[in-house]
Scaffold this active site. Structure first.
Site, PDB file in Angstrom:
ATOM      1  N   ASP A  37       0.858  -1.194   0.000  1.00  0.00           N
ATOM      2  CA  ASP A  37       0.000   0.000   0.000  1.00  0.00           C
ATOM      3  C   ASP A  37       0.893   1.242   0.000  1.00  0.00           C
ATOM      4  OD1 ASP A  37      -3.193   0.604   1.128  1.00  0.00           O
ATOM      5  OD2 ASP A  37      -1.712   2.231   1.094  1.00  0.00           O
ATOM      6  N   ILE A  38       0.524   2.221  -0.827  1.00  0.00           N
ATOM      7  CA  ILE A  38       1.347   3.432  -0.975  1.00  0.00           C
ATOM      8  C   ILE A  38       1.236   4.347   0.252  1.00  0.00           C
ATOM      9  CG2 ILE A  38      -0.296   5.025  -2.050  1.00  0.00           C
ATOM     10  CD1 ILE A  38       1.833   5.614  -4.176  1.00  0.00           C
ATOM     11  N   ASN A  93     -13.174  -2.755   2.623  1.00  0.00           N
ATOM     12  CA  ASN A  93     -14.174  -1.693   2.700  1.00  0.00           C
ATOM     13  C   ASN A  93     -15.045  -1.673   1.444  1.00  0.00           C
ATOM     14  OD1 ASN A  93     -12.909  -0.854   5.092  1.00  0.00           O
ATOM     15  ND2 ASN A  93     -11.505   0.485   3.996  1.00  0.00           N
ATOM     16  N   HIS A  99     -15.602   3.842   4.181  1.00  0.00           N
ATOM     17  CA  HIS A  99     -14.221   4.301   4.001  1.00  0.00           C
ATOM     18  C   HIS A  99     -13.538   3.703   2.780  1.00  0.00           C
ATOM     19  CE1 HIS A  99     -14.662   6.238   7.838  1.00  0.00           C
ATOM     20  NE2 HIS A  99     -14.934   5.075   8.422  1.00  0.00           N
ATOM     21  N   GLN A 100     -14.316   3.282   1.785  1.00  0.00           N
ATOM     22  CA  GLN A 100     -13.685   2.832   0.541  1.00  0.00           C
ATOM     23  C   GLN A 100     -13.321   4.069  -0.276  1.00  0.00           C
ATOM     24  OE1 GLN A 100     -16.053   0.328  -2.057  1.00  0.00           O
ATOM     25  NE2 GLN A 100     -14.301  -0.158  -3.361  1.00  0.00           N
ATOM     26  N   HIS A 106     -10.611  -4.441  -2.969  1.00  0.00           N
ATOM     27  CA  HIS A 106      -9.282  -4.786  -2.454  1.00  0.00           C
ATOM     28  C   HIS A 106      -9.380  -5.238  -1.009  1.00  0.00           C
ATOM     29  CE1 HIS A 106     -10.051  -0.472  -1.978  1.00  0.00           C
ATOM     30  NE2 HIS A 106      -9.406  -0.565  -0.826  1.00  0.00           N
ATOM     31  N   PHE A 107      -8.446  -6.092  -0.641  1.00  0.00           N
ATOM     32  CA  PHE A 107      -8.322  -6.582   0.727  1.00  0.00           C
ATOM     33  C   PHE A 107      -7.037  -5.997   1.311  1.00  0.00           C
ATOM     34  CE2 PHE A 107     -11.573  -9.916   0.668  1.00  0.00           C
ATOM     35  CZ  PHE A 107     -11.774 -10.065  -0.701  1.00  0.00           C
ATOM     36  N   HIS A 108      -7.170  -5.340   2.466  1.00  0.00           N
ATOM     37  CA  HIS A 108      -5.986  -4.844   3.169  1.00  0.00           C
ATOM     38  C   HIS A 108      -5.476  -5.935   4.103  1.00  0.00           C
ATOM     39  CE1 HIS A 108      -6.916  -0.422   2.536  1.00  0.00           C
ATOM     40  NE2 HIS A 108      -8.139  -0.907   2.424  1.00  0.00           N
TER      41      HIS A 108
HETATM   42  P1  5GP Z   1      -9.724   1.997   0.822  1.00  0.00           P
HETATM   43  O1  5GP Z   1      -9.934   3.158   1.749  1.00  0.00           O
HETATM   44  O2  5GP Z   1     -10.347   2.238  -0.528  1.00  0.00           O
HETATM   45  O3  5GP Z   1     -10.147   0.701   1.424  1.00  0.00           O
HETATM   46  O4  5GP Z   1      -8.162   1.886   0.630  1.00  0.00           O
HETATM   47  C1  5GP Z   1      -7.485   2.251  -0.533  1.00  0.00           C
HETATM   48  C2  5GP Z   1      -6.012   2.033  -0.281  1.00  0.00           C
HETATM   49  O5  5GP Z   1      -5.330   2.135  -1.524  1.00  0.00           O
HETATM   50  C3  5GP Z   1      -5.384   3.057   0.650  1.00  0.00           C
HETATM   51  O6  5GP Z   1      -4.798   2.390   1.761  1.00  0.00           O
HETATM   52  C4  5GP Z   1      -4.360   3.774  -0.207  1.00  0.00           C
HETATM   53  O7  5GP Z   1      -3.182   4.111   0.487  1.00  0.00           O
HETATM   54  C5  5GP Z   1      -4.095   2.757  -1.309  1.00  0.00           C
HETATM   55  N1  5GP Z   1      -3.700   3.353  -2.578  1.00  0.00           N
HETATM   56  C6  5GP Z   1      -4.345   4.367  -3.224  1.00  0.00           C
HETATM   57  N2  5GP Z   1      -3.710   4.639  -4.379  1.00  0.00           N
HETATM   58  C7  5GP Z   1      -2.656   3.786  -4.473  1.00  0.00           C
HETATM   59  C8  5GP Z   1      -1.624   3.606  -5.443  1.00  0.00           C
HETATM   60  O8  5GP Z   1      -1.552   4.290  -6.465  1.00  0.00           O
HETATM   61  N3  5GP Z   1      -0.713   2.629  -5.193  1.00  0.00           N
HETATM   62  C9  5GP Z   1      -0.768   1.858  -4.069  1.00  0.00           C
HETATM   63  N4  5GP Z   1       0.181   0.918  -3.924  1.00  0.00           N
HETATM   64  N5  5GP Z   1      -1.728   1.995  -3.126  1.00  0.00           N
HETATM   65  C10 5GP Z   1      -2.660   2.954  -3.335  1.00  0.00           C
END
Ligand code: 5GP
Ligand code: ZN
Length: 150
Positions: A37-38, A93, A99-100, A106-108
């Site tokens: 994750d970035i 999410n 909070h998506q 995606h799965f964290h």
């Molecule tokens: P969400 O809140 O949608 O569940 O999480 C999205 C996740 O994607 C966040 O943790 C965010 O840091 C990550 N993310 C967003 N853009 C990028 C990207 O361009 N590259 C990577 N590796 N992660 C990303």
């Protein structure tokens, strides 16, 4: 993955799948990709995504969902070992209110680092008998599993 899998050309994760945006790749198979994750919430915060574009989990075909799930145990083990953690959360999410931020499923995997767990308040209520029966019936009816329907 079929050649005609769903893609959204404006989606950041579809761009990562296509190689148009770089990522720190950890795993790839026919249906899934995993990468760092970035914006990590903790060291070792990684994402597992289906290569095909689906916005929320309910849209994902079972075969693709199974492929994502199959990656989680092995990747979790590698990640938590790599960062020296012993506990972690798998978070998924669906929808902005949940909070998506990236509208590609995606799965964290988020290790608990330095004793600092993911910051959310778990406030359990009580499951009341009547409500539970009604709720169960409503969910079971939608699942279409006639054996369980009253
Ligand atoms: P969400 O809140 O949608 O569940 O999480 C999205 C996740 O994607 C966040 O943790 C965010 O840091 C990550 N993310 C967003 N853009 C990028 C990207 O361009 N590259 C990577 N590796 N992660 C990303
Ligand atoms: Zn996408």
């Amino acid at each position: 993955m079929p050649a005609s899998h769903p893609v959204d050309s404006d989606c950041i994760f579809c761009k990562i799948v296509a190689g148009a945006i770089p990522c720190h790749k950890l795993h790839e198979d026919a249906h899934t990709l995993a990468f760092l994750d970035i914006g990590p919430i903790a060291p070792g915060h990684v994402l597992v995504i289906p290569k095909a574009h689906y916005v929320t989990l309910d849209q994902v075909p079972a075969e693709v969902a199974a492929a994502c799930a199959a990656v989680l145990p092995r990747l979790s083990k590698a990640v938590v070992q790599a960062v020296g953690a012993t506990a972690w959360n798998v978070l998924q999410n669906n929808g902005r209110e949940a909070h998506q931020a990236v509208m590609h499923v995606h799965f964290h995997i988020i290790p608990v680092a330095g004793g600092r767990a993911l910051d959310f308040k778990w406030q359990p209520g009580k499951l009341a008998g009547d409500d539970a029966a009604r709720l169960r019936q409503s969910i079971v009816a939608r699942l279409g599993n006639s054996e369980l329907e009253a």
